[in-house]
Design a protein around this motif. Structure first.
Motif, PDB file in Angstrom:
ATOM      1  N   ILE A  91       0.840  -1.201   0.000  1.00 31.80           N
ATOM      2  CA  ILE A  91       0.000   0.000   0.000  1.00 31.80           C
ATOM      3  C   ILE A  91       0.874   1.249   0.000  1.00 31.80           C
ATOM      4  N   HIS A  92       0.261   2.371  -0.394  1.00 31.71           N
ATOM      5  CA  HIS A  92       0.965   3.654  -0.344  1.00 31.71           C
ATOM      6  C   HIS A  92       0.747   4.362   0.992  1.00 31.71           C
ATOM      7  N   ALA A  93      -0.463   4.245   1.548  1.00 28.09           N
ATOM      8  CA  ALA A  93      -0.790   5.015   2.757  1.00 28.09           C
ATOM      9  C   ALA A  93      -1.979   4.364   3.467  1.00 28.09           C
ATOM     10  N   SER A 143     -10.194   9.332  -1.152  1.00 25.30           N
ATOM     11  CA  SER A 143      -9.098   8.550  -1.731  1.00 25.30           C
ATOM     12  C   SER A 143      -8.642   9.254  -3.009  1.00 25.30           C
ATOM     13  N   PHE A 144      -7.347   9.144  -3.289  1.00 22.99           N
ATOM     14  CA  PHE A 144      -6.758   9.829  -4.438  1.00 22.99           C
ATOM     15  C   PHE A 144      -5.856   8.840  -5.160  1.00 22.99           C
ATOM     16  N   SER A 164      -9.240   3.287 -11.155  1.00 25.21           N
ATOM     17  CA  SER A 164      -8.652   2.541 -12.270  1.00 25.21           C
ATOM     18  C   SER A 164      -7.137   2.678 -12.296  1.00 25.21           C
ATOM     19  N   ALA A 165      -6.575   3.234 -11.228  1.00 26.39           N
ATOM     20  CA  ALA A 165      -5.116   3.340 -11.093  1.00 26.39           C
ATOM     21  C   ALA A 165      -4.755   3.167  -9.622  1.00 26.39           C
ATOM     22  N   SER A 166      -3.480   3.023  -9.361  1.00 31.56           N
ATOM     23  CA  SER A 166      -2.986   2.815  -8.000  1.00 31.56           C
ATOM     24  C   SER A 166      -3.454   3.940  -7.072  1.00 31.56           C
ATOM     25  N   VAL A 167      -3.980   3.572  -5.903  1.00 33.17           N
ATOM     26  CA  VAL A 167      -4.443   4.567  -4.931  1.00 33.17           C
ATOM     27  C   VAL A 167      -3.244   5.026  -4.110  1.00 33.17           C
ATOM     28  N   ILE A 168      -3.003   6.333  -4.066  1.00 35.96           N
ATOM     29  CA  ILE A 168      -1.795   6.829  -3.404  1.00 35.96           C
ATOM     30  C   ILE A 168      -2.077   7.540  -2.083  1.00 35.96           C
ATOM     31  N   ALA A 169      -3.355   7.804  -1.766  1.00 33.86           N
ATOM     32  CA  ALA A 169      -3.663   8.484  -0.501  1.00 33.86           C
ATOM     33  C   ALA A 169      -5.094   8.178  -0.079  1.00 33.86           C
ATOM     34  N   ILE A 209      -1.870  -0.402  -3.818  1.00 30.16           N
ATOM     35  CA  ILE A 209      -1.186  -0.288  -5.108  1.00 30.16           C
ATOM     36  C   ILE A 209      -1.987  -1.025  -6.184  1.00 30.16           C
ATOM     37  N   ASN A 210      -2.845  -1.999  -5.754  1.00 33.66           N
ATOM     38  CA  ASN A 210      -3.671  -2.783  -6.680  1.00 33.66           C
ATOM     39  C   ASN A 210      -5.009  -2.098  -6.995  1.00 33.66           C
ATOM     40  N   ASN A 211      -5.080  -0.767  -6.846  1.00 35.24           N
ATOM     41  CA  ASN A 211      -6.249   0.069  -7.201  1.00 35.24           C
ATOM     42  C   ASN A 211      -7.402  -0.037  -6.207  1.00 35.24           C
ATOM     43  N   LYS A 212      -7.258  -0.798  -5.131  1.00 37.22           N
ATOM     44  CA  LYS A 212      -8.363  -0.998  -4.197  1.00 37.22           C
ATOM     45  C   LYS A 212      -8.126  -0.227  -2.893  1.00 37.22           C
TER      46      LYS A 212
END
Length: 511
Positions: free
Chosen positions: A371-373, A428-429, A411-416, A388-391
Motif C-alpha cells: 500500500i501507499h498510505a 481517496s486519491f 482505475s489506477a494505483s491509490v496513493i492516498a 497499489i492494486n487500485n483498491k
C-alpha cells in the motif's frame, strides 16, 4: 412573529419531511449522488407517519375558546382524544408519543410541548441528512509559494492559526490562516551544505510549541516556535541508525506532559520516544552543557536507548525487515503504533503497548502488492488502506485474515486515503489524479472529482485534509493545490425577522 400554534402549518412540508396526506407507511429520503441518505432512519417511528393534516386535527383539540388559556392534557385523556380525532393509530402508539413528549414527567402535555418535540425531531433528522450530503467544492486553487523541490508536509498550528509547509530542499513556508504566504525560511543544519541532504518530514509539537524536522543525515531537529529569533534549533537528536522518512506526534489533551514522537526509517525500523515531562523539558540537559539556554542541545540516540534520560524512554520494533516505512502513527484509543510499507508481507503492522508501556506486541496485515498510505478512524474502528492494486480496503484492527470492506472504483494505483471523520466518509486519491469520496456505511463512491491537476506523470504527491477548516491540500512536487468546501448555510427555523436582543424564561409557566 410566528406563533407557536402556526409552526406546523407554516413550516415548509419538504423541510419537515411530513406527508401531505395520510399514508400508512412513511416516506423515504431522496437519493443523493447515487446512494440513499439514511433511508432506514426512523421509518418505523409512529410520529414520522403523522401527516400535516393529522397535526392540524391535533392542534384543533388543543385550541381553546379563550386565547389566553392553555389546554393541558394528562396521558389518558390525550390517548383517548387523539385516537378519536386523528382516526387511525393505536392507543399504545399515542401513549408512547405522550411519553416521548413529556420528558420532564409532569404528567401532562400541551401544544407547545408537542410542537417542541416535533421540531427537535426534525432538527435531528436534518443533521443526519446533512451528514450524508456530498460537499460542494470551490474551484481548485494553486497557492503561489517559493518551494523549489517536493513539498513534504503541511501542518496547521492552532496556537497561531498559521500553516507550515516544508520542502525537500529545507525551505519552510509560513502561511496565514487566509493561506497567504507570509514568509519563507531555510531550516538550518550543520550539514545543510551537503548536496544530498534532504528534509523528509515535519510534525508540530502543539503542547510544547515546537516543531520537529527529520533529515536524511539521520537527525531530527526540534525548533522553538516561541523564541524571538526565527525558529532556533533547541534540540538535535542525532546518531539514528537509519534516515527517518516519516514522523507522527501525539500528546494527551488531558495531561499534555505525556506525549509520543514516532518515526519510521529506511531500514524498516519503527521507533518512538515517549516523553513523560514534555511541559518541563523533552530531554535532560547534560551536566557539562553550557549555560546558554539559546544554544542547541545535542542528544545521541544511543543515550536515549540506554535510558540515560529519565524524562523519556524509547520503544522500537523491526517487523518491517528492511522495507522503507512509508507512514507511522500512534493512536491512543488503540494504544498502538500503526505503520506501513509497500511490501506485500507485514504491509501494515500494529505494535500494541503492553501494560508496562515499555514493551510492544506486534500483529500485522499482509496486503497483496503493498500500500501507499493508510488512515485510522477511532469511532468507526477502521483502518483504510490505499492499495497499489487500485483498491481501498477497510480493516478491523483486530481481524487480520481479511478486510471488512473493499471499495472498488479507482482505475489506477491509490496513493492516498483520509477519513472525513465527522461525516463518516473517506477520501481517496489515485495515481491518475482522480479524487473520490466514499460513504463508509454503504461502501459506495458518492463523489468523483477530476480537476485540472498538472499533466505530469512523474510526480510526488502530498494529500492532507484539514477537516476543521474544510480544506483539502494536494501537492504535486513543489506545487500546492487547495480544494475548499463551500460553506453550508443552516436552514434552522427563525422565530424573528431581526436579531434577538433579549430572552426571558417564566419558571411558573415553563415558557
Amino acid at each position: 412573529m410566528m406563533q407557536r400554534g402556526e409552526v406546523i402549518r407554516s413550516y415548509p412540508e419538504a423541510a419537515l419531511g411530513l406527508t401531505v396526506g395520510h399514508q400508512s407507511e412513511p416516506t423515504r429520503l431522496e437519493k443523493t449522488e447515487g446512494f440513499t441518505a439514511s433511508e432506514d432512519y426512523g421509518t418505523d417511528l409512529f410520529e414520522n407517519k403523522l401527516s400535516v393534516e393529522d397535526f392540524v386535527k391535533i392542534q384543533q383539540v388543543f385550541e381553546s375558546q379563550d386565547p389566553s388559556q392553555t389546554i393541558c392534557m394528562p396521558r389518558e385523556e390525550f390517548v383517548q382524544k387523539m385516537a378519536e380525532t386523528v382516526g387511525w393509530g393505536t392507543k399504545e402508539e399515542y401513549g408512547e408519543l405522550f411519553d416521548k413528549v413529556d420528558v420532564a414527567r409532569d404528567g401532562f402535555i400541551d401544544w407547545d410541548k408537542l410542537t417542541s418535540f416535533i421540531l427537535l425531531l426534525l432538527y435531528e433528522r436534518d443533521e443526519r441528512a446533512k451528514a450524508t450530503v456530498v460537499p460542494q467544492w470551490k474551484d481548485l486553487e494553486f497557492l503561489p509559494g517559493k518551494h523549489k523541490d517536493t513539498i513534504q508536509k503541511v501542518v496547521f498550528l492552532k496556537s497561531s492559526s498559521r500553516y507550515l509547509t516544508v520542502s525537500k530542499e529545507g525551505l519552510l513556508g509560513i502561511w496565514g490562516e487566509n493561506l497567504k504566504l507570509q514568509e519563507s525560511l531555510p531550516i538550518t543544519s550543520d550539514a545543510i551544505k551537503l548536496k544530498h541532504l534532504w528534509v523528509t518530514s515535519l510534525v508540530s509539537l502543539e503542547n510544547v510549541n515546537k516543531i520537529a524536522v527529520a533529515f536524511t543525515s539521520r537527525e531530527i531537529c526540534f525548533y522553538d516556535l516561541l523564541s524571538k529569533e526565527e525558529f532556533p534549533c533547541q534540540y538535535k537528536l542525532q546518531g539514528l541508525q537509519g534516515a527517518p522518512i516519516c514522523m507522527d506526534y501525539w500528546y494527551d489533551p488531558i495531561d499534555p506532559k505525556d506525549s509520543i514522537l514516532s518515526f519510521g526509517d529506511i531500514t524498516g525500523k519503527v521507533q518512538a520516544v515517549a516523553f513523560t515531562a514534555a511541559m518541563i523539558s523533552l530531554f535532560e540537559r547534560p551536566a557539562n552543557a553550557c549555560d546558554n539556554e539559546e544554544a542547541t542541545m545535542t542528544i545521541d540516540w544511543a543515550e536515549l536507548v540506554s535510558g540515560c534520560h529519565k524524562c523519556c524512554h524509547v520503544l522500537q520494533h523491526t517487523l518491517h525487515h528492511g522495507d522503507w516505512v512509508r507512514q507511522v502513527t500512534y493512536n491512543a484509543s488503540l494504544d498502538a503504533f500503526i505503520s506501513s510499507t509497500m511490501s506485500g508481507i507485514n504491509t501494515v503492522v500494529l505494535a500494541w503497548r503492553e501494560k508496562s508501556k515499555k514493551l510492544l506486541k506486534m500483529t500485522s496485515f499482509n496486503i497483496a502488492q503493498g500500500i501507499h498510505a493508510f488512515d485510522y478512524h477511532s469511532r468507526l474502528n477502521l483502518i483504510a488502506t490505499a492499495g497499489i492494486n487500485n483498491k481501498v480496503c477497510l480493516w478491523n484492527p483486530y481481524v487480520l485474515s481479511k478486510p471488512v470492506g473493499v471499495l472498488w472504483g479507482h482505475s489506477a494505483s491509490v496513493i492516498a486515503v483520509q477519513f472525513f471523520a465527522e461525516r463518516k466518509q473517506l477520501f481517496s486519491f489515485s495515481r491518475d489524479k482522480v479524487l473520490r469520496l466514499w460513504d463508509i456505511q454503504h461502501q459506495l463512491s458518492i463523489q468523483r472529482i477530476t480537476c485540472s491537476f498538472p499533466k505530469s506523470q512523474d510526480f510526488r504527491c502530498l494529500f492532507q485534509f484539514d477537516e476543521t477548516h474544510g480544506r483539502l491540500f494536494i501537492s504535486f512536487n513543489n506545487q500546492l493545490a487547495l480544494l475548499a468546501i463551500k460553506n453550508e448555510a443552516s436552514k434552522r427555523v427563525k422565530s424573528h425577522l431581526k436579531a434577538v436582543s433579549c430572552v426571558l424564561y417564566n419558571s411558573l409557566l415553563k415558557q
